[in-house]
Motif scaffolding. Structure first.
Motif, PDB file in Angstrom:
ATOM      1  N   ARG B  13     -10.936 -17.917  13.893  1.00  0.00           N
ATOM      2  CA  ARG B  13     -11.686 -17.045  14.796  1.00  0.00           C
ATOM      3  C   ARG B  13     -10.741 -16.213  15.662  1.00  0.00           C
ATOM      4  O   ARG B  13     -10.998 -15.059  15.926  1.00  0.00           O
ATOM      5  CB  ARG B  13     -12.564 -17.956  15.671  1.00  0.00           C
ATOM      6  CG  ARG B  13     -13.572 -17.253  16.527  1.00  0.00           C
ATOM      7  CD  ARG B  13     -14.343 -18.323  17.322  1.00  0.00           C
ATOM      8  NE  ARG B  13     -15.091 -17.733  18.394  1.00  0.00           N
ATOM      9  CZ  ARG B  13     -16.303 -17.237  18.256  1.00  0.00           C
ATOM     10  NH1 ARG B  13     -16.897 -17.277  17.092  1.00  0.00           N
ATOM     11  NH2 ARG B  13     -16.935 -16.695  19.281  1.00  0.00           N
ATOM     12  N   TYR B  14      -9.656 -16.836  16.049  1.00  0.00           N
ATOM     13  CA  TYR B  14      -8.740 -16.114  16.940  1.00  0.00           C
ATOM     14  C   TYR B  14      -7.467 -15.623  16.228  1.00  0.00           C
ATOM     15  O   TYR B  14      -6.497 -15.254  16.864  1.00  0.00           O
ATOM     16  CB  TYR B  14      -8.376 -16.988  18.142  1.00  0.00           C
ATOM     17  CG  TYR B  14      -9.573 -17.173  19.042  1.00  0.00           C
ATOM     18  CD1 TYR B  14     -10.013 -16.100  19.843  1.00  0.00           C
ATOM     19  CD2 TYR B  14     -10.297 -18.354  19.039  1.00  0.00           C
ATOM     20  CE1 TYR B  14     -11.149 -16.243  20.629  1.00  0.00           C
ATOM     21  CE2 TYR B  14     -11.427 -18.504  19.823  1.00  0.00           C
ATOM     22  CZ  TYR B  14     -11.848 -17.444  20.611  1.00  0.00           C
ATOM     23  OH  TYR B  14     -12.964 -17.566  21.377  1.00  0.00           O
ATOM     24  N   LEU B  16      -6.950 -12.955  14.669  1.00  0.00           N
ATOM     25  CA  LEU B  16      -6.649 -11.555  14.957  1.00  0.00           C
ATOM     26  C   LEU B  16      -6.036 -11.341  16.332  1.00  0.00           C
ATOM     27  O   LEU B  16      -5.563 -10.254  16.650  1.00  0.00           O
ATOM     28  CB  LEU B  16      -7.908 -10.704  14.826  1.00  0.00           C
ATOM     29  CG  LEU B  16      -8.367 -10.447  13.381  1.00  0.00           C
ATOM     30  CD1 LEU B  16      -9.702  -9.763  13.369  1.00  0.00           C
ATOM     31  CD2 LEU B  16      -7.337  -9.623  12.629  1.00  0.00           C
ATOM     32  N   GLU B  17      -6.100 -12.395  17.128  1.00  0.00           N
ATOM     33  CA  GLU B  17      -5.478 -12.278  18.449  1.00  0.00           C
ATOM     34  C   GLU B  17      -3.955 -12.432  18.347  1.00  0.00           C
ATOM     35  O   GLU B  17      -3.242 -12.133  19.290  1.00  0.00           O
ATOM     36  CB  GLU B  17      -6.027 -13.353  19.393  1.00  0.00           C
ATOM     37  CG  GLU B  17      -7.516 -13.200  19.689  1.00  0.00           C
ATOM     38  CD  GLU B  17      -7.835 -11.865  20.311  1.00  0.00           C
ATOM     39  OE1 GLU B  17      -7.162 -11.485  21.281  1.00  0.00           O
ATOM     40  OE2 GLU B  17      -8.742 -11.171  19.817  1.00  0.00           O
ATOM     41  N   GLN B  19      -0.296 -11.451  17.214  1.00  0.00           N
ATOM     42  CA  GLN B  19       0.362 -10.151  17.000  1.00  0.00           C
ATOM     43  C   GLN B  19       0.641  -9.891  15.522  1.00  0.00           C
ATOM     44  O   GLN B  19       0.356  -8.817  15.007  1.00  0.00           O
ATOM     45  CB  GLN B  19       1.695 -10.127  17.766  1.00  0.00           C
ATOM     46  CG  GLN B  19       1.559 -10.159  19.264  1.00  0.00           C
ATOM     47  CD  GLN B  19       1.193  -8.807  19.854  1.00  0.00           C
ATOM     48  OE1 GLN B  19       1.205  -7.826  19.157  1.00  0.00           O
ATOM     49  NE2 GLN B  19       0.826  -8.780  21.123  1.00  0.00           N
ATOM     50  N   LEU B  22      -2.631  -9.300  13.461  1.00  0.00           N
ATOM     51  CA  LEU B  22      -3.272  -8.036  13.860  1.00  0.00           C
ATOM     52  C   LEU B  22      -2.454  -6.843  13.361  1.00  0.00           C
ATOM     53  O   LEU B  22      -3.004  -5.874  12.816  1.00  0.00           O
ATOM     54  CB  LEU B  22      -3.409  -7.983  15.379  1.00  0.00           C
ATOM     55  CG  LEU B  22      -4.146  -6.733  15.860  1.00  0.00           C
ATOM     56  CD1 LEU B  22      -5.625  -6.809  15.525  1.00  0.00           C
ATOM     57  CD2 LEU B  22      -3.958  -6.532  17.351  1.00  0.00           C
ATOM     58  N   VAL B  25      -3.049  -6.366   9.720  1.00  0.00           N
ATOM     59  CA  VAL B  25      -4.376  -5.803   9.450  1.00  0.00           C
ATOM     60  C   VAL B  25      -4.404  -4.311   9.779  1.00  0.00           C
ATOM     61  O   VAL B  25      -4.947  -3.496   9.024  1.00  0.00           O
ATOM     62  CB  VAL B  25      -5.456  -6.559  10.263  1.00  0.00           C
ATOM     63  CG1 VAL B  25      -6.796  -5.822  10.207  1.00  0.00           C
ATOM     64  CG2 VAL B  25      -5.611  -7.968   9.734  1.00  0.00           C
ATOM     65  N   LEU B  26      -3.796  -3.954  10.891  1.00  0.00           N
ATOM     66  CA  LEU B  26      -3.857  -2.551  11.319  1.00  0.00           C
ATOM     67  C   LEU B  26      -3.005  -1.638  10.439  1.00  0.00           C
ATOM     68  O   LEU B  26      -3.357  -0.496  10.195  1.00  0.00           O
ATOM     69  CB  LEU B  26      -3.413  -2.435  12.778  1.00  0.00           C
ATOM     70  CG  LEU B  26      -4.387  -3.007  13.804  1.00  0.00           C
ATOM     71  CD1 LEU B  26      -3.811  -2.880  15.199  1.00  0.00           C
ATOM     72  CD2 LEU B  26      -5.745  -2.315  13.750  1.00  0.00           C
ATOM     73  N   ALA B  53       4.633  12.522 -23.600  1.00  0.00           N
ATOM     74  CA  ALA B  53       3.272  12.913 -23.220  1.00  0.00           C
ATOM     75  C   ALA B  53       3.156  14.433 -23.118  1.00  0.00           C
ATOM     76  O   ALA B  53       4.070  15.107 -22.638  1.00  0.00           O
ATOM     77  CB  ALA B  53       2.904  12.278 -21.887  1.00  0.00           C
ATOM     78  N   ALA B  55       0.249  17.787 -22.225  1.00  0.00           N
ATOM     79  CA  ALA B  55      -0.934  18.029 -21.403  1.00  0.00           C
ATOM     80  C   ALA B  55      -2.188  17.602 -22.157  1.00  0.00           C
ATOM     81  O   ALA B  55      -3.189  17.226 -21.563  1.00  0.00           O
ATOM     82  CB  ALA B  55      -1.004  19.500 -21.043  1.00  0.00           C
ATOM     83  N   LEU B  58      -2.163  12.514 -22.649  1.00  0.00           N
ATOM     84  CA  LEU B  58      -1.431  12.039 -21.475  1.00  0.00           C
ATOM     85  C   LEU B  58      -0.648  10.746 -21.687  1.00  0.00           C
ATOM     86  O   LEU B  58       0.282  10.468 -20.953  1.00  0.00           O
ATOM     87  CB  LEU B  58      -2.390  11.872 -20.307  1.00  0.00           C
ATOM     88  CG  LEU B  58      -2.853  13.183 -19.681  1.00  0.00           C
ATOM     89  CD1 LEU B  58      -3.841  12.917 -18.582  1.00  0.00           C
ATOM     90  CD2 LEU B  58      -1.673  13.961 -19.124  1.00  0.00           C
ATOM     91  N   PHE B 267       7.384  22.724 -13.356  1.00  0.00           N
ATOM     92  CA  PHE B 267       5.987  23.174 -13.423  1.00  0.00           C
ATOM     93  C   PHE B 267       5.745  23.976 -14.702  1.00  0.00           C
ATOM     94  O   PHE B 267       4.756  23.764 -15.409  1.00  0.00           O
ATOM     95  CB  PHE B 267       5.666  24.027 -12.188  1.00  0.00           C
ATOM     96  CG  PHE B 267       4.249  24.530 -12.147  1.00  0.00           C
ATOM     97  CD1 PHE B 267       3.216  23.678 -11.785  1.00  0.00           C
ATOM     98  CD2 PHE B 267       3.944  25.835 -12.463  1.00  0.00           C
ATOM     99  CE1 PHE B 267       1.908  24.123 -11.759  1.00  0.00           C
ATOM    100  CE2 PHE B 267       2.640  26.300 -12.430  1.00  0.00           C
ATOM    101  CZ  PHE B 267       1.626  25.438 -12.071  1.00  0.00           C
ATOM    102  N   ILE B 271       3.354  21.859 -16.909  1.00  0.00           N
ATOM    103  CA  ILE B 271       1.952  22.304 -16.814  1.00  0.00           C
ATOM    104  C   ILE B 271       1.688  23.521 -17.703  1.00  0.00           C
ATOM    105  O   ILE B 271       0.817  23.484 -18.567  1.00  0.00           O
ATOM    106  CB  ILE B 271       1.569  22.633 -15.353  1.00  0.00           C
ATOM    107  CG1 ILE B 271       1.834  21.422 -14.443  1.00  0.00           C
ATOM    108  CG2 ILE B 271       0.123  23.081 -15.254  1.00  0.00           C
ATOM    109  CD1 ILE B 271       1.012  20.199 -14.745  1.00  0.00           C
ATOM    110  N   GLU B 278       8.524  16.008 -20.450  1.00  0.00           N
ATOM    111  CA  GLU B 278       9.728  16.767 -20.108  1.00  0.00           C
ATOM    112  C   GLU B 278       9.665  17.280 -18.671  1.00  0.00           C
ATOM    113  O   GLU B 278      10.652  17.245 -17.934  1.00  0.00           O
ATOM    114  CB  GLU B 278       9.891  17.959 -21.051  1.00  0.00           C
ATOM    115  CG  GLU B 278      10.442  17.584 -22.404  1.00  0.00           C
ATOM    116  CD  GLU B 278      10.589  18.799 -23.308  1.00  0.00           C
ATOM    117  OE1 GLU B 278      10.959  19.871 -22.806  1.00  0.00           O
ATOM    118  OE2 GLU B 278      10.299  18.663 -24.507  1.00  0.00           O
TER     119      GLU B 278
END
Lengths: 462, 307
Positions: B13-14, B16-17, B19, B22, B25-26, B53, B55, B58, B267, B271, B278
């Motif tokens: 429960r605690y 996340l308290e 450091q 938390l 998670v952040l 590969a 165009a 792929l 490019f 493309i 290549e």
């Protein structure tokens, strides 16, 4: 707990980090679920009154150089076709230079439009598109044979697959200023005539405007010029054949033409530059589609009546031109509405007369039976711009002097790479600027071309 | 038993308290986001560079180092590598000099300083595609405003017009100029922060010791602002070496590949010409070089740090 000092009590009113994250998470989850469900929450309005929809159709294509074509396509053709077939048609227009990038993105994502139109047949995407043979056959049943130009551009004889269907192509005439050429007593009937007239025209402040830059128009003009001299990137069996005396002669000729009668600006051009060169009143001759004459007409430029259009000048090997661009639609294997796309494409090609007229004779049908040359000639003759009847020559150009990229072979992935890497303009430009002699330039380019062909042959595409 | 469960529940429960939990998670959404948007494409690019590969297909077959070998044998690639170096080195050298001068000028108090700072910052705020198109018009062979000025100053004539994008040296100079122009504001702001951060006491002490002008700049100002200035240089090198907008819009690599840089060549190969494998190999050539630049600069910045 003593709270008389005003401090916040530790208890139920205080929001802990855990509570904050829990609440924020719950909020985000609720928003996400609501957002995801939104499209299913409403049935939406009926798109065509009294009918139950069969589906959608999404199309991507270029912003046409002749705006009246897009007006007709979006507001008349697509709407009417959609109503007839109970399909909601959505059209997206993008700049022509972005089409290749968008195609690559759609393939990478395996998701995109049902119908993808490009200004060249997308031979390198053959594995990603359906075989369009059934569409071609349906159109042929209704309006007659596919043109050689269309077939050579969209059919791979090696894999026996139609990787696209071309609805149109654009003839690429010579656009020249009759008044300026008249002043020097010449006309661009042959390339020798052009070379002869060029120094005089340049002296009068009106050079020839054939680009040697890394862009579409230079690519088309120089490939066509090369063919007039008997130089070809490949033969009819799609084997590379660039390094010949005829190619070397053509490169020398163009370098000479540049020195005598062109401006160094041609090396830094983009696709709009030759048009602007003409509109500014500078150019005496360019190779371009009829959009180059339509714009001066629309703008009432003082010399618009003196803009004449002729077939490409004759060279030692004859008069061999290319299409300026070719409209080619492909249907991805991953398209969601393949049936609608196939039907739409077939109907468009079958009814191409309206499209040709809407484009002011810019688009010529790739299935000639849809709007026979005789009828196009009649429509061109009715054009009121001066000199009267000047557009009638377009049918001759289209019928006799317009070939596919890669002629006398087919348009294929290797030729596409040669084209996309601008190898031909480079081959010409480095000689015109004195960086290399003609023989070395052609030999080096040929070596690169051969490597490209070997690679695509190994991949089984040529 | 019940007591133990209660303790465990309360521990969760605690959690996340704490450091550590938390913080994890952040930071996780950001890590996941960067992983998905930067890490996955990078790994995919590395994989593609070892395949044939295209165009249109792929997946491709594994070809080992063939794409890298083929690139190294290609004259255009070798030229592009050299052009990338020139394009980056010269434009960033110009940026360092101009941004340094501007920062020292703008740190002083004078009337209209905020306006000048605003105007200098504008190129950074404008979308680069838009400004590159603007420069395309400025360099237009028929209607260049630069040419117009030069003609009115009688430096050039209509018969002898400069061809900004049509000859190799002029085209390279043109793209370097635009790249420097767009990077200068960012570098100026960073340099300005560096100059502003030098405490007045240090300046006073230097003045009392008789240090003025170039001596003061070399022995006092430069060492103090070096770490922060290096950040600007580092960013400038990485941004320039990986940028394709300016050369792509202005010259598309021309004339005859004389302004082709690795990004535009990657490019065009990957493309436009459809050789994804290549193209990926060409693009990745820059990666070790830029990684080395980043590490080198960070090490140098650490050494130069003044505490």
């Amino acid at each position: 707990m003593d709270t008389t000092d005003g401090a916040t009590p530790i208890g139920s009113d205080r929001i802990t980090r855990r509570d904050l994250i829990k609440k924020a998470g719950a909020g985000a989850l609720a928003l996400g679920v609501a957002g995801a469900a939104a499209p299913y929450s409403f049935a939406g309005p009926l798109r065509h009154k009294g009918r139950w929809l069969k589906g959608d159709l999404s199309i991507i294509q270029w912003v046409h150089f002749v705006p009246s074509y897009d007006d007709w396509f979006d507001k008349t053709w697509c709407v009417q076709w959609g109503q007839r077939n109970d399909v909601q048609v959505n059209v997206e227009h993008i700049n022509n230079t972005l089409l290749d990038t968008r195609a690559a993105a759609e393939v990478a994502a395996q998701s995109g439009h049902d119908l993808f139109m490009n200004l060249h047949p997308m031979s390198s995407y053959e594995d990603q598109v359906i075989n369009h043979a059934s569409i071609v056959h349906e159109i042929e049943r209704k309006v007659g044979k596919y043109s050689d130009l269309g077939r050579l551009s969209t059919y791979n004889p090696k894999t026996k697959k139609y990787f696209a269907v071309s609805d149109n192509y654009v003839p690429d005439p010579v656009v020249w200023r009759h008044d300026l050429w008249n002043d020097v007593g010449e006309s661009p009937a042959t390339w020798d005539d052009v070379r002869k007239a060029a120094p005089k025209l340049k002296q009068h402040g009106h050079p020839i405007g054939i680009g040697q830059s890394q862009e579409l128009d230079s690519n088309m003009a120089l490939l066509a010029f090369l063919m007039c001299f008997g130089g070809f990137v490949q033969d009819e069996h799609n084997r590379p054949t660039l390094y010949t005396k005829k190619t070397v002669d053509a490169v020398k000729f163009m370098a000479d033409l540049y020195k005598r009668g062109e401006d160094s600006a041609i090396f830094g051009w983009n696709p709009a530059s030759n048009n602007n060169y003409l509109y500014a009143g500078t150019a005496s001759m360019i190779l371009n589609a009829v959009s180059a004459t339509r714009t001066p007409e629309d703008l009432n430029l003082p010399f618009s009546d003196n803009l004449w259009i002729w077939p490409i000048p004759r060279g030692p090997h004859g008069r061999l031109g290319l299409e300026h661009v070719m409209g080619a639609y492909s249907i991805w294997k991953f398209a969601k509405n393949k049936e609608n796309a196939e039907q739409f494409l077939a109907d468009l090609c079958i009814n191409y007369k309206q499209a040709t007229l809407a484009s002011k004779l810019y688009n010529f049908p790739s299935f000639p039976g849809a709007f026979p040359f005789k009828q196009i000639r009649k429509a061109a003759a009715a054009d009121k711009h001066k000199p009267l009847g000047k557009y009638t020559i377009l049918t001759t150009i289209a019928e006799k002097y317009t070939h596919n990229i890669g002629y006398p072979g087919t348009t294929n992935a290797a030729m596409d790479e040669v084209f996309s890497k601008y190898l031909i303009p480079q081959m010409f430009a480095q000689v015109s600027q004195g960086k290399l002699d003609a023989n070395t330039s052609v030999r080096d380019t040929n070596s690169v071309v051969k490597d490209i062909y070997a690679k695509w042959k190994q991949r089984g595409k040529i | 038993m019940r007591v133990e469960t209660g303790v465990r529940r309360s521990r969760y429960r605690y959690a996340l308290e704490r450091q550590g939990v938390l913080a994890t998670v952040l930071i996780s959404p950001a890590v996941l986001f960067i992983g998905a948007l930067v890490g996955v494409p990078l790994v995919l690019a590395v994989y593609l560079s070892f395949t044939d590969a295209t165009a249109g297909s792929l997946s491709g077959n594994w070809v080992g180092l063939a794409n890298f070998r083929s690139a190294l044998h290609d004259q255009v690639f070798r030229d592009a590598l050299w052009h990338t170096f020139l394009f980056t080195a010269i434009s960033q050298a110009v940026v360092i000099v101009v941004a340094g001068l501007l920062a020292h000028a703008l740190v002083r108090s004078f009337r209209g300083r905020w306006l000048i700072r605003f105007v200098i910052l504008l190129p950074w705020a404008a979308p680069i595609a838009l400004t590159a198109i603007g420069f395309l018009w400025f360099y237009d062979p028929q209607a260049s405003i630069f040419t117009w000025f030069l003609e009115h100053l009688h430096i050039t004539s209509p018969q002898n017009r400069p061809n900004w994008l049509g000859t190799p040296h002029a085209a390279m100079s043109s793209i370097i100029t635009v790249q420097a122009w767009r990077t200068i504001p960012f570098a100026t702001v960073i340099f300005l922060a560096g100059v502003s951060s030098i405490p007045q006491e240090v300046d006073d002490a230097a003045a009392m010791d008789g240090a003025t002008g170039l001596r003061k700049f070399w022995h006092v100002s430069l060492p103090l602002q070096l770490p922060i200035a290096l950040v600007a240089v580092l960013f400038g090198i990485v941004f320039t070496a990986t940028d394709m907008v300016v050369p792509y819009i202005l010259t598309n690599g021309g004339p005859f590949n004389s302004t082709q840089v690795l990004t535009t060549w990657a490019f065009q190969t990957g493309i436009n010409a459809g050789n994804i494998g290549e193209g990926a190999a060409i693009a990745l050539f820059m990666l070790p070089f830029l990684a080395a630049v980043v590490v080198g600069m960070l090490v140098f910045a650490r050494r130069a740090e003044v505490t």
